[in-house]
Design an enzyme around this catalytic site. Structure first.
Site: not given
Length: 199
Positions: A64, A89, A108, A172-173
């Site tokens: 990672r 993601m 989120h 809404a995001e």
């Protein structure tokens, strides 16, 4: 403020940020969009807006942190001084989060700290909640943790499915993410004891 945006998918929040940054009075500019998936729809949205793009596939790296180092180098090369995660993601390494401490936002689809993680809308409906929503927050090493900048509440309607609820929350995001970025870019957000103070 020079923004790098990390995406993995269709790019609807990216589009909201691009539209906001196109306004003359908006205090930020997107200089690079990075996706870990070469077929992400958001790449086409960025290219259509004349924004530089880069694909960094996580499958090409053994760790990672190695993947994150390549992303970090690309962001610095593009002149980014702030990051917005928009449907990215991948879990970021502690090293990467530290490099961009207090300089990285995430969105989120729940009213954090409730319902962290995945399958949010299914879990919200299973719990019998009457209200859900979305949260823009600074990124910390733990998933979906960090000082909250903005939230929007979305009522849950009789007969809602995860899909119908997700669609309304996504709307809404698109409203709160650009506004949260504006607050930060205008220097109106301070972090005190891991809480935001907004002027």
């Amino acid at each position: 403020m020079k923004i790098g945006v990390l995406i993995s998918g269709r790019g609807s929040n990216l589009k909201a940020l691009i539209d906001a940054c196109a306004k003359a009075d908006f205090p930020a500019e997107i200089v690079l969009v990075i996706s870990n998936k070469e077929n992400a729809g958001g790449l086409d949205i960025a290219r259509a807006a004349g924004i530089a793009t880069k694909v960094v596939s996580h499958r090409d790296y053994d760790t990672r942190e190695a993947f994150d180092h390549v992303m970090n180098d690309a962001l610095l090369e593009a002149g980014a001084d702030f990051i917005c995660n928009a449907g990215f993601m991948r879990i970021l390494s502690d090293w990467f989060v530290a490099q961009w401490h207090d300089r990285q936002l995430n969105i989120h689809p729940s009213l954090l700290p409730a319902f962290k993680g995945l399958k949010v809308h299914e879990r919200v409906l299973e719990a019998g909640c009457k209200v859900s929503g979305c949260t823009v927050h600074f990124v910390r090493p733990a998933m979906d943790e960090g000082p909250i900048v903005a939230q929007a509440a979305v009522p849950i309607l009789e007969g809602d499915t995860p899909e119908t609820l997700a669609a309304r929350i996504l709307e809404a995001e698109h409203g709160i993410y650009p506004e949260a970025l504006r607050l930060v870019a205008e220097g109106r957000v301070r972090i005190v004891d891991e809480r935001t103070v907004i002027r």
